[in-house]
Design a protein around this motif. Sequence first.
Motif, PDB file in Angstrom:
ATOM      1  N   THR A  25       6.544  -9.944-144.146  1.00 27.41           N
ATOM      2  CA  THR A  25       6.470 -11.161-143.343  1.00 27.41           C
ATOM      3  C   THR A  25       7.859 -11.778-143.226  1.00 27.41           C
ATOM      4  OG1 THR A  25       4.210 -11.569-144.082  1.00 27.41           O
ATOM      5  CG2 THR A  25       5.421 -13.452-143.199  1.00 27.41           C
ATOM      6  N   PRO A  26       8.314 -12.135-142.032  1.00 27.19           N
ATOM      7  CA  PRO A  26       9.652 -12.730-141.882  1.00 27.19           C
ATOM      8  C   PRO A  26       9.822 -13.968-142.768  1.00 27.19           C
ATOM      9  CG  PRO A  26       8.722 -12.182-139.740  1.00 27.19           C
ATOM     10  CD  PRO A  26       7.628 -11.971-140.728  1.00 27.19           C
ATOM     11  N   VAL A  27      11.044 -14.176-143.204  1.00 28.42           N
ATOM     12  CA  VAL A  27      11.324 -15.282-144.120  1.00 28.42           C
ATOM     13  C   VAL A  27      10.933 -16.619-143.514  1.00 28.42           C
ATOM     14  CG1 VAL A  27      13.166 -16.533-145.306  1.00 28.42           C
ATOM     15  CG2 VAL A  27      13.107 -14.030-145.375  1.00 28.42           C
ATOM     16  N   HIS A  28      11.181 -16.820-142.213  1.00 29.70           N
ATOM     17  CA  HIS A  28      10.857 -18.119-141.622  1.00 29.70           C
ATOM     18  C   HIS A  28       9.356 -18.377-141.637  1.00 29.70           C
ATOM     19  CE1 HIS A  28       9.421 -16.516-137.728  1.00 29.70           C
ATOM     20  NE2 HIS A  28      10.405 -15.649-137.823  1.00 29.70           N
ATOM     21  N   ASP A  29       8.539 -17.314-141.622  1.00 34.01           N
ATOM     22  CA  ASP A  29       7.093 -17.491-141.732  1.00 34.01           C
ATOM     23  C   ASP A  29       6.689 -17.819-143.172  1.00 34.01           C
ATOM     24  OD1 ASP A  29       6.739 -17.034-139.043  1.00 34.01           O
ATOM     25  OD2 ASP A  29       6.302 -14.907-139.287  1.00 34.01           O
ATOM     26  N   ARG A  30       7.414 -17.248-144.127  1.00 30.05           N
ATOM     27  CA  ARG A  30       7.146 -17.586-145.528  1.00 30.05           C
ATOM     28  C   ARG A  30       7.481 -19.054-145.797  1.00 30.05           C
ATOM     29  NH1 ARG A  30      10.538 -12.778-148.377  1.00 30.05           N
ATOM     30  NH2 ARG A  30       9.820 -11.049-147.076  1.00 30.05           N
ATOM     31  N   THR A  31       8.636 -19.500-145.293  1.00 29.32           N
ATOM     32  CA  THR A  31       9.021 -20.890-145.534  1.00 29.32           C
ATOM     33  C   THR A  31       8.052 -21.856-144.849  1.00 29.32           C
ATOM     34  OG1 THR A  31      10.556 -20.913-143.649  1.00 29.32           O
ATOM     35  CG2 THR A  31      11.451 -20.296-145.799  1.00 29.32           C
ATOM     36  N   ALA A  32       7.491 -21.440-143.720  1.00 25.64           N
ATOM     37  CA  ALA A  32       6.522 -22.295-143.028  1.00 25.64           C
ATOM     38  C   ALA A  32       5.288 -22.517-143.900  1.00 25.64           C
ATOM     39  CB  ALA A  32       6.125 -21.667-141.697  1.00 25.64           C
ATOM     40  N   VAL A  33       4.873 -21.493-144.623  1.00 26.66           N
ATOM     41  CA  VAL A  33       3.727 -21.646-145.529  1.00 26.66           C
ATOM     42  C   VAL A  33       4.062 -22.616-146.649  1.00 26.66           C
ATOM     43  CG1 VAL A  33       2.312 -20.435-147.243  1.00 26.66           C
ATOM     44  CG2 VAL A  33       2.687 -19.412-144.982  1.00 26.66           C
ATOM     45  N   LEU A  34       5.274 -22.504-147.204  1.00 26.65           N
ATOM     46  CA  LEU A  34       5.684 -23.415-148.280  1.00 26.65           C
ATOM     47  C   LEU A  34       5.712 -24.859-147.792  1.00 26.65           C
ATOM     48  CD1 LEU A  34       8.589 -21.368-149.927  1.00 26.65           C
ATOM     49  CD2 LEU A  34       6.223 -21.575-150.717  1.00 26.65           C
ATOM     50  N   LEU A  35       6.212 -25.065-146.610  1.00 30.42           N
ATOM     51  CA  LEU A  35       6.288 -26.434-146.072  1.00 30.42           C
ATOM     52  C   LEU A  35       4.898 -26.995-145.758  1.00 30.42           C
ATOM     53  CD1 LEU A  35       9.443 -26.097-143.800  1.00 30.42           C
ATOM     54  CD2 LEU A  35       9.257 -27.332-145.961  1.00 30.42           C
ATOM     55  N   GLU A 152      -6.638 -23.047-153.142  1.00 25.40           N
ATOM     56  CA  GLU A 152      -7.120 -23.568-151.859  1.00 25.40           C
ATOM     57  C   GLU A 152      -5.972 -24.084-150.997  1.00 25.40           C
ATOM     58  OE1 GLU A 152     -11.564 -25.160-153.235  1.00 25.40           O
ATOM     59  OE2 GLU A 152      -9.874 -26.561-153.066  1.00 25.40           O
ATOM     60  N   ILE A 153      -5.020 -24.738-151.615  1.00 18.24           N
ATOM     61  CA  ILE A 153      -3.898 -25.314-150.865  1.00 18.24           C
ATOM     62  C   ILE A 153      -3.093 -24.218-150.179  1.00 18.24           C
ATOM     63  CG2 ILE A 153      -1.649 -26.444-151.160  1.00 18.24           C
ATOM     64  CD1 ILE A 153      -3.093 -28.304-153.199  1.00 18.24           C
ATOM     65  N   PHE A 154      -2.811 -23.126-150.886  1.00 15.88           N
ATOM     66  CA  PHE A 154      -2.000 -22.076-150.269  1.00 15.88           C
ATOM     67  C   PHE A 154      -2.786 -21.290-149.225  1.00 15.88           C
ATOM     68  CE2 PHE A 154       0.728 -23.142-153.772  1.00 15.88           C
ATOM     69  CZ  PHE A 154       1.979 -23.054-153.185  1.00 15.88           C
ATOM     70  N   ALA A 155      -4.079 -21.161-149.438  1.00 14.56           N
ATOM     71  CA  ALA A 155      -4.901 -20.532-148.399  1.00 14.56           C
ATOM     72  C   ALA A 155      -4.898 -21.394-147.141  1.00 14.56           C
ATOM     73  CB  ALA A 155      -6.320 -20.326-148.913  1.00 14.56           C
ATOM     74  N   ALA A 156      -5.041 -22.710-147.327  1.00 13.39           N
ATOM     75  CA  ALA A 156      -5.034 -23.618-146.181  1.00 13.39           C
ATOM     76  C   ALA A 156      -3.667 -23.671-145.506  1.00 13.39           C
ATOM     77  CB  ALA A 156      -5.439 -25.028-146.630  1.00 13.39           C
ATOM     78  N   ALA A 157      -2.616 -23.392-146.260  1.00 12.17           N
ATOM     79  CA  ALA A 157      -1.266 -23.397-145.707  1.00 12.17           C
ATOM     80  C   ALA A 157      -0.951 -22.134-144.923  1.00 12.17           C
ATOM     81  CB  ALA A 157      -0.242 -23.581-146.824  1.00 12.17           C
ATOM     82  N   GLY A 158      -1.829 -21.146-144.972  1.00 12.45           N
ATOM     83  CA  GLY A 158      -1.627 -19.937-144.178  1.00 12.45           C
ATOM     84  C   GLY A 158      -1.206 -18.707-144.945  1.00 12.45           C
ATOM     85  N   ALA A 159      -1.220 -18.757-146.272  1.00  9.69           N
ATOM     86  CA  ALA A 159      -0.903 -17.554-147.043  1.00  9.69           C
ATOM     87  C   ALA A 159      -2.025 -16.532-146.876  1.00  9.69           C
ATOM     88  CB  ALA A 159      -0.730 -17.901-148.517  1.00  9.69           C
ATOM     89  N   PRO A 160      -1.707 -15.242-146.857  1.00 11.44           N
ATOM     90  CA  PRO A 160      -2.761 -14.227-146.750  1.00 11.44           C
ATOM     91  C   PRO A 160      -3.789 -14.383-147.858  1.00 11.44           C
ATOM     92  CG  PRO A 160      -0.592 -13.230-146.467  1.00 11.44           C
ATOM     93  CD  PRO A 160      -0.350 -14.642-146.892  1.00 11.44           C
ATOM     94  N   ALA A 161      -5.026 -14.064-147.574  1.00  7.70           N
ATOM     95  CA  ALA A 161      -6.113 -14.199-148.547  1.00  7.70           C
ATOM     96  C   ALA A 161      -5.787 -13.422-149.817  1.00  7.70           C
ATOM     97  CB  ALA A 161      -7.415 -13.689-147.940  1.00  7.70           C
ATOM     98  N   GLY A 162      -5.853 -14.111-150.952  1.00  6.10           N
ATOM     99  CA  GLY A 162      -5.620 -13.457-152.236  1.00  6.10           C
ATOM    100  C   GLY A 162      -4.177 -13.411-152.677  1.00  6.10           C
TER     101      GLY A 162
END
Length: 474
Positions: A25-35, A152-162
């Motif tokens: 996953t591109p880094v900018h997509d990873r940072t979007a999940v963190l934000l 739950e928070i990271f799932a809601a933020a868009g991280a892949p399931a699991g």
Amino acid sequence: MIPTANLPEAVIRTAAEAAAVWRRTPVHDRTAVLLRAAQIYGTRSEDLARTMAQEMGKPISQGREEIRSCIRILEYTANEADALLRGDTIASEPGSSARVALLPTGVVLGIMPWNYPHYQLIRLIAPNLLLGNGVLFKHARLCGSSALAVAEIFAAAGAPAGLVADSQFTHAQTGSAISHPAITGVSFTGGDTAGAAIARAAGGAVKKVVLELGGNDPVIVFDESRVDELARTLATARLSNAGQTCVSPKRIIVRADIMPQFVTRFSAQFLAATPGDPLLEETVLGPLATAGAGQSLREILRSAVANGIDVRGDSAELERTGRNFSPQLIVNPPRNHAVWTEELFGPVAILHSAVDVSEAISLANDSVYGLGATVYTSNVVEGERFLAELECGMISLNGPKGGSPAFPFGGVKRSGFGRELGSLGIREFANQQLIVEHHNARTDVSSGSSGRNSYGRSSSGRSSSAAPPDHMPH
């Protein structure tokens, strides 16, 4: 030895599959999940703080501050992604370049304690998600609702399931998980005895492990101009989270000539605190996490009294039971008693005088632990000596270390090894891969051209003085 038991393979398999996708996953997509996770933490702050108060007794105002710390870590990690993921450039021979790239390794297993239910996890999760790893965690049983909320928070933020998941492993299953081939590293925060067992299990499985263990942190007060201020500040700090903090100021070492004034001011604030309902705004001192923790503290303090050690506070506390625990102050204890040698995880403060810098250093270093230390002195020469000789992983001079997400966290001695957060923390579970690129075009020997090719071998086949690139010592 850590027992082993059959694992629920599905949770590990799901985490491994999610990590395989996440690393691409591109880094900018990873940072979007963190934000987005930071934003969700902001909107859920009140609910999360209330849950911590109910689960382990953290005063709700301190719970909100813990959530703010999590938000700061997530935002810092996302906003500093380029700097944190930047590897190293290494000087190399002419015609080539060399660098170290930071690459993900897979799924990290986090084994977490109860005292900071969200912060402990976020300082593991944030850098590893930025790097491209997944995080499977086993939280303390006390914090089941908080653990579920993190996933739950990271799932809601868009991280892949699991990708970020509460494993709900039993103690025995944790031993099996460490040796599972899909787990590439282990991070443990907790007591040093359990940490040693985790390290043995990880070593046997040839897995990288980071240990953040106990602390018996010293604070040295040699600044006579700040006695009253520091007495108040340190009393408040020792009461925070009911003293259940690894970097709490547990042993306060005061220059002998200012000790009487410090004891008076410190006692007035520290001993006045009373345990209260953690759900009330005005509560400063909440209950201990468990009744068993209170019982252990009381046993140590009863032993101290029986041995003639100066223990001050509500003496009736030593005969009580339960989670509420009123503050206790110990003055100049001997260095061979448990009140000095053990980490007292509760609202118990140790004050000890020191006649000079040498004695203060001896007292501070007289511990199997080496997590943090703080020094207050107006003397530059004294300060430099303290910085050079104190045995700890983190030290602050003339002020608190603070909670910057950029600061690496970790200790030495039985406080463990490895670092969390910052530029050092993100490397712990990274593949620090060496990349060497050769830029000279290789001459095609079959074309009949003369001269030397890029490997330092003449076209006639005679070797030059340069070694071929695969001739590397091991």
